[in-house]
Motif scaffolding. Structure first.
Motif, PDB file in Angstrom:
ATOM      1  N   THR A   1       0.846  -1.208   0.000  1.00  0.00           N
ATOM      2  CA  THR A   1       0.000   0.000   0.000  1.00  0.00           C
ATOM      3  C   THR A   1       0.875   1.249   0.000  1.00  0.00           C
ATOM      4  O   THR A   1       0.636   2.195  -0.766  1.00  0.00           O
ATOM      5  CB  THR A   1      -0.925  -0.002   1.241  1.00  0.00           C
ATOM      6  OG1 THR A   1      -1.732  -1.181   1.186  1.00  0.00           O
ATOM      7  CG2 THR A   1      -1.820   1.221   1.286  1.00  0.00           C
TER       8      THR A   1
ATOM      9  N   ASP B   1       0.570   3.865  -2.998  1.00  0.00           N
ATOM     10  CA  ASP B   1      -0.247   5.055  -2.716  1.00  0.00           C
ATOM     11  C   ASP B   1       0.530   6.272  -2.236  1.00  0.00           C
ATOM     12  O   ASP B   1       0.145   7.391  -2.538  1.00  0.00           O
ATOM     13  CB  ASP B   1      -1.314   4.716  -1.670  1.00  0.00           C
ATOM     14  CG  ASP B   1      -2.308   3.700  -2.203  1.00  0.00           C
ATOM     15  OD1 ASP B   1      -2.964   4.008  -3.197  1.00  0.00           O
ATOM     16  OD2 ASP B   1      -2.391   2.600  -1.637  1.00  0.00           O
TER      17      ASP B   1
ATOM     18  N   ILE C   1      -6.917   1.517   7.505  1.00  0.00           N
ATOM     19  CA  ILE C   1      -7.209   0.356   6.645  1.00  0.00           C
ATOM     20  C   ILE C   1      -6.272   0.389   5.440  1.00  0.00           C
ATOM     21  O   ILE C   1      -6.106   1.425   4.811  1.00  0.00           O
ATOM     22  CB  ILE C   1      -8.673   0.399   6.149  1.00  0.00           C
ATOM     23  CG1 ILE C   1      -9.648   0.214   7.316  1.00  0.00           C
ATOM     24  CG2 ILE C   1      -8.911  -0.673   5.078  1.00  0.00           C
ATOM     25  CD1 ILE C   1     -11.125   0.294   6.927  1.00  0.00           C
TER      26      ILE C   1
ATOM     27  N   ARG D   1      -8.411  -4.446  -4.818  1.00  0.00           N
ATOM     28  CA  ARG D   1      -9.359  -3.360  -4.483  1.00  0.00           C
ATOM     29  C   ARG D   1     -10.633  -3.451  -5.313  1.00  0.00           C
ATOM     30  O   ARG D   1     -10.703  -4.191  -6.264  1.00  0.00           O
ATOM     31  CB  ARG D   1      -8.657  -2.007  -4.681  1.00  0.00           C
ATOM     32  CG  ARG D   1      -7.540  -1.851  -3.667  1.00  0.00           C
ATOM     33  CD  ARG D   1      -6.865  -0.510  -3.701  1.00  0.00           C
ATOM     34  NE  ARG D   1      -5.789  -0.510  -2.684  1.00  0.00           N
ATOM     35  CZ  ARG D   1      -4.829   0.382  -2.601  1.00  0.00           C
ATOM     36  NH1 ARG D   1      -4.790   1.383  -3.458  1.00  0.00           N
ATOM     37  NH2 ARG D   1      -3.908   0.287  -1.651  1.00  0.00           N
ATOM     38  N   ARG D   2     -11.622  -2.691  -4.928  1.00  0.00           N
ATOM     39  CA  ARG D   2     -12.952  -2.635  -5.569  1.00  0.00           C
ATOM     40  C   ARG D   2     -13.643  -3.989  -5.566  1.00  0.00           C
ATOM     41  O   ARG D   2     -14.383  -4.323  -6.473  1.00  0.00           O
ATOM     42  CB  ARG D   2     -12.864  -2.094  -7.018  1.00  0.00           C
ATOM     43  CG  ARG D   2     -12.234  -0.708  -7.152  1.00  0.00           C
ATOM     44  CD  ARG D   2     -12.896   0.350  -6.317  1.00  0.00           C
ATOM     45  NE  ARG D   2     -14.191   0.833  -6.771  1.00  0.00           N
ATOM     46  CZ  ARG D   2     -14.371   1.834  -7.610  1.00  0.00           C
ATOM     47  NH1 ARG D   2     -13.329   2.461  -8.096  1.00  0.00           N
ATOM     48  NH2 ARG D   2     -15.580   2.220  -7.946  1.00  0.00           N
ATOM     49  N   ARG D   3     -13.396  -4.762  -4.513  1.00  0.00           N
ATOM     50  CA  ARG D   3     -14.075  -6.069  -4.345  1.00  0.00           C
ATOM     51  C   ARG D   3     -14.880  -6.083  -3.051  1.00  0.00           C
ATOM     52  O   ARG D   3     -15.320  -7.141  -2.620  1.00  0.00           O
ATOM     53  CB  ARG D   3     -13.026  -7.192  -4.267  1.00  0.00           C
ATOM     54  CG  ARG D   3     -12.304  -7.496  -5.549  1.00  0.00           C
ATOM     55  CD  ARG D   3     -11.283  -8.609  -5.299  1.00  0.00           C
ATOM     56  NE  ARG D   3     -11.835  -9.695  -4.490  1.00  0.00           N
ATOM     57  CZ  ARG D   3     -11.112 -10.655  -3.916  1.00  0.00           C
ATOM     58  NH1 ARG D   3      -9.788 -10.678  -4.055  1.00  0.00           N
ATOM     59  NH2 ARG D   3     -11.679 -11.600  -3.204  1.00  0.00           N
ATOM     60  N   GLY D   4     -14.988  -4.933  -2.414  1.00  0.00           N
ATOM     61  CA  GLY D   4     -15.778  -4.868  -1.182  1.00  0.00           C
ATOM     62  C   GLY D   4     -15.000  -5.223   0.081  1.00  0.00           C
ATOM     63  O   GLY D   4     -15.596  -5.310   1.166  1.00  0.00           O
ATOM     64  N   ILE D   5     -13.667  -5.403  -0.025  1.00  0.00           N
ATOM     65  CA  ILE D   5     -12.891  -5.787   1.164  1.00  0.00           C
ATOM     66  C   ILE D   5     -12.801  -4.620   2.145  1.00  0.00           C
ATOM     67  O   ILE D   5     -12.994  -4.768   3.360  1.00  0.00           O
ATOM     68  CB  ILE D   5     -11.480  -6.282   0.765  1.00  0.00           C
ATOM     69  CG1 ILE D   5     -11.603  -7.519  -0.132  1.00  0.00           C
ATOM     70  CG2 ILE D   5     -10.646  -6.584   2.002  1.00  0.00           C
ATOM     71  CD1 ILE D   5     -10.290  -8.015  -0.708  1.00  0.00           C
ATOM     72  N   GLY D   6     -12.543  -3.419   1.599  1.00  0.00           N
ATOM     73  CA  GLY D   6     -12.497  -2.226   2.454  1.00  0.00           C
ATOM     74  C   GLY D   6     -13.815  -2.047   3.186  1.00  0.00           C
ATOM     75  O   GLY D   6     -13.846  -1.776   4.396  1.00  0.00           O
TER      76      GLY D   6
ATOM     77  N   LEU E   1     -11.169   7.587  10.546  1.00  0.00           N
ATOM     78  CA  LEU E   1     -10.268   6.848   9.650  1.00  0.00           C
ATOM     79  C   LEU E   1      -9.525   7.918   8.861  1.00  0.00           C
ATOM     80  O   LEU E   1     -10.094   8.987   8.588  1.00  0.00           O
ATOM     81  CB  LEU E   1     -11.072   6.000   8.668  1.00  0.00           C
ATOM     82  CG  LEU E   1     -11.407   4.563   9.069  1.00  0.00           C
ATOM     83  CD1 LEU E   1     -12.477   4.007   8.150  1.00  0.00           C
ATOM     84  CD2 LEU E   1     -10.172   3.667   9.016  1.00  0.00           C
TER      85      LEU E   1
ATOM     86  N   THR F   1      -6.799   9.148   5.487  1.00  0.00           N
ATOM     87  CA  THR F   1      -6.287   8.799   4.164  1.00  0.00           C
ATOM     88  C   THR F   1      -5.389   9.921   3.655  1.00  0.00           C
ATOM     89  O   THR F   1      -5.589  11.089   4.002  1.00  0.00           O
ATOM     90  CB  THR F   1      -7.443   8.524   3.178  1.00  0.00           C
ATOM     91  OG1 THR F   1      -6.896   7.997   1.969  1.00  0.00           O
ATOM     92  CG2 THR F   1      -8.244   9.780   2.853  1.00  0.00           C
TER      93      THR F   1
ATOM     94  N   ASP G   1      -3.989   9.647  -5.029  1.00  0.00           N
ATOM     95  CA  ASP G   1      -5.225   9.056  -5.525  1.00  0.00           C
ATOM     96  C   ASP G   1      -6.406   9.460  -4.627  1.00  0.00           C
ATOM     97  O   ASP G   1      -6.230   9.618  -3.414  1.00  0.00           O
ATOM     98  CB  ASP G   1      -5.046   7.535  -5.478  1.00  0.00           C
ATOM     99  CG  ASP G   1      -6.062   6.813  -6.318  1.00  0.00           C
ATOM    100  OD1 ASP G   1      -5.729   6.483  -7.464  1.00  0.00           O
ATOM    101  OD2 ASP G   1      -7.189   6.581  -5.817  1.00  0.00           O
TER     102      ASP G   1
ATOM    103  N   ALA H   1      -9.027   7.593  -4.084  1.00  0.00           N
ATOM    104  CA  ALA H   1      -9.793   6.405  -3.658  1.00  0.00           C
ATOM    105  C   ALA H   1     -10.185   6.461  -2.186  1.00  0.00           C
ATOM    106  O   ALA H   1     -11.338   6.214  -1.828  1.00  0.00           O
ATOM    107  CB  ALA H   1      -8.997   5.130  -3.937  1.00  0.00           C
ATOM    108  N   GLY H   2      -9.210   6.800  -1.319  1.00  0.00           N
ATOM    109  CA  GLY H   2      -9.473   6.779   0.118  1.00  0.00           C
ATOM    110  C   GLY H   2     -10.595   7.741   0.499  1.00  0.00           C
ATOM    111  O   GLY H   2     -11.528   7.381   1.224  1.00  0.00           O
TER     112      GLY H   2
ATOM    113  N   PHE I   1     -13.970   6.570  -0.934  1.00  0.00           N
ATOM    114  CA  PHE I   1     -14.391   5.402  -0.154  1.00  0.00           C
ATOM    115  C   PHE I   1     -14.992   5.847   1.186  1.00  0.00           C
ATOM    116  O   PHE I   1     -16.070   5.395   1.588  1.00  0.00           O
ATOM    117  CB  PHE I   1     -13.167   4.507   0.053  1.00  0.00           C
ATOM    118  CG  PHE I   1     -13.348   3.402   1.037  1.00  0.00           C
ATOM    119  CD1 PHE I   1     -13.954   2.220   0.657  1.00  0.00           C
ATOM    120  CD2 PHE I   1     -12.888   3.525   2.344  1.00  0.00           C
ATOM    121  CE1 PHE I   1     -14.112   1.177   1.573  1.00  0.00           C
ATOM    122  CE2 PHE I   1     -13.040   2.491   3.258  1.00  0.00           C
ATOM    123  CZ  PHE I   1     -13.655   1.320   2.867  1.00  0.00           C
TER     124      PHE I   1
END
Ligand SMILES: CC(C)(COP(=O)(O)OP(=O)(O)OC[C@H]1O[C@@H](n2cnc3c(N)ncnc32)[C@H](O)[C@@H]1OP(=O)(O)O)[C@@H](O)C(=O)NCCC(=O)NCCS
Length: 342
Positions: free
Chosen positions: A24, A28, A85, A92-97, A118, A120, A131, A133-134, A137
């Motif tokens: 990560t 990132d 996290i 990523r983008r599989r719902g794990i986060g 949280l 980021t 990015d 994303a954080g 999300f």
């Protein structure tokens, strides 16, 4: 995929979690200090004395795909819970986060916590691109930005030596004879521990916290000793300089740099809180202490190349000092907050 609590004694899972953290970081925010394996591994077994911690991993076919750390303050701020996290960039983008955030919510509820954060990395003007994303999300999960801290980096030899010397002499002249400047490495000298606990207890009331609702934590001598023991256990050493007011005997200003001092391969160190008692501001004590401490860092730990600091974006006086010292913007960290019904 299953979410399981990380057992510090499970070497494979702990290694897998650390590999996700490293991946990560590389994907990132590679410019920021890298996670430190020993500190992570030892920290799992040795949490801070004023905080309870739990770690969770997302595991599929025995492989760790994501890791989450949760912290619950255990002396003050009992309404509060924070977490971090990291999902491996390839998963990523599989719902794990999302699964981990849901675990965080459940964990916080189980422990009666209602204010959750949280964080980021985010882009900040003058720094490198990050990015989104954080942030996206977190907003998707109902979090709102509560505090932005800017990460700055300073080479330990950023200033021309003549300029540094001049700044030091100006700060010494402004401070005058009212203060004794004292430095040490490692544990706080016992004769200063009570007055250091007093100044440490003012920190949360003095630093900008944005929309975070945090109350000052009372730090006593025993807690300071316990924190020092924990620092030693995880391999982080403070390099510290304070100003003691000669008349009252109290420490009225303090700065510390934290380093993985026993690891010559790790060249980044972190600037901890610098604080000057409000009654003693305006004497350049902040700049003076940072310069004296910087010299100590260079002298005692020549392997250190850079010091990192994060300041709330609104903390103009501290940022002013840091810019004078040669700190340059890298990025920002957004603290995102959500409140759960109690
Ligand atoms: C942020 C992070 C944790 C997301 O993990 P993830 O497993 O990919 O998240 P999810 O698959 O559960 O995504 C849930 C939703 O968040 C939003 N989201 C996540 N990544 C996004 C992206 N790159 N762009 C836009 N929206 C995004 C989307 O709404 C997504 O739903 P969708 O996939 O149905 O559109 C991951 O990218 C990461 O580890 N980033 C680096 C570390 C970090 O910033 N962590 C802080 C956030 S807690």
């Amino acid at each position: 995929m299953e979410i399981i609590e990380l057992d510090p004694a499970d070497g494979d899972l702990v290694s897998g979690a650390f590999d996700v953290m490293r991946a990560t970081h590389a994907a990132d925010h590679p410019e920021n200090p890298a996670p430190h394996r020993n500190t992570f591994v030892k920290g799992l077994a040795y949490p801070p004395p004023d905080e309870d911690e739990a770690h969770y991993v997302a595991v599929e076919d025995g492989k760790v795909l994501a890791v989450m750390g949760i912290g619950l303050p255990n002396r003050a701020n009992l309404h509060f819970a924070w977490a971090w996290i990291n999902v491996h960039p390839d998963h990523r983008r599989r719902g794990i986060g999302t699964a981990l955030v849901e675990r965080f919510f459940a964990y916080a509820r189980e422990h009666g916590r209602t204010e959750l954060t949280l964080d980021t990395h985010m882009t900040w003007e003058g720094g490198v691109e990050r990015d989104k994303a954080g942030q996206l999300f977190l907003e998707r999960h109902g979090f709102k930005l509560a505090l932005t801290c800017i990460n700055r980096r300073c080479a330990v030899d950023a200033l021309d030596p003549a300029v540094e010397q001049e700044l030091l002499e100006q700060a010494q002249a402004a401070a005058g004879d009212d203060y004794e400047i004292i430095s040490w490495i490692g544990r706080t000298p016992e004769e200063l521990i009570e007055t250091m606990a007093r100044i440490d207890s003012t920190i949360l009331a003095e630093v900008p916290l944005g929309d975070l609702e945090l109350e000052p934590e009372t730090i006593d001598a025993d807690l300071k000793r316990a924190k020092a023991e924990r620092g030693e256990a995880i391999g982080i050493v403070p390099i510290q300089t304070v100003a003691r007011h000669r008349e009252s005997g109290e420490v009225v200003a303090n700065t510390a740099v934290f380093a993985h001092a026993d690891d010559p391969g790790y060249t980044d160190a972190y600037q901890g809180i610098t604080i000057v008692d409000p009654a003693h501001r305006g004497h350049r004590l902040g700049l003076l202490l940072k310069l004296v401490n910087l010299r100590l860092v260079r002298e005692r730990y020549p392997h250190l190349r850079a010091i990192w600091t994060d300041n709330a974006d609104v903390n103009a006086p501290m940022i002013g000092i840091n810019v004078t010292l040669g700190y340059e913007i890298v990025d920002a960290v957004g603290e995102f907050q959500i409140k759960l019904d109690s």
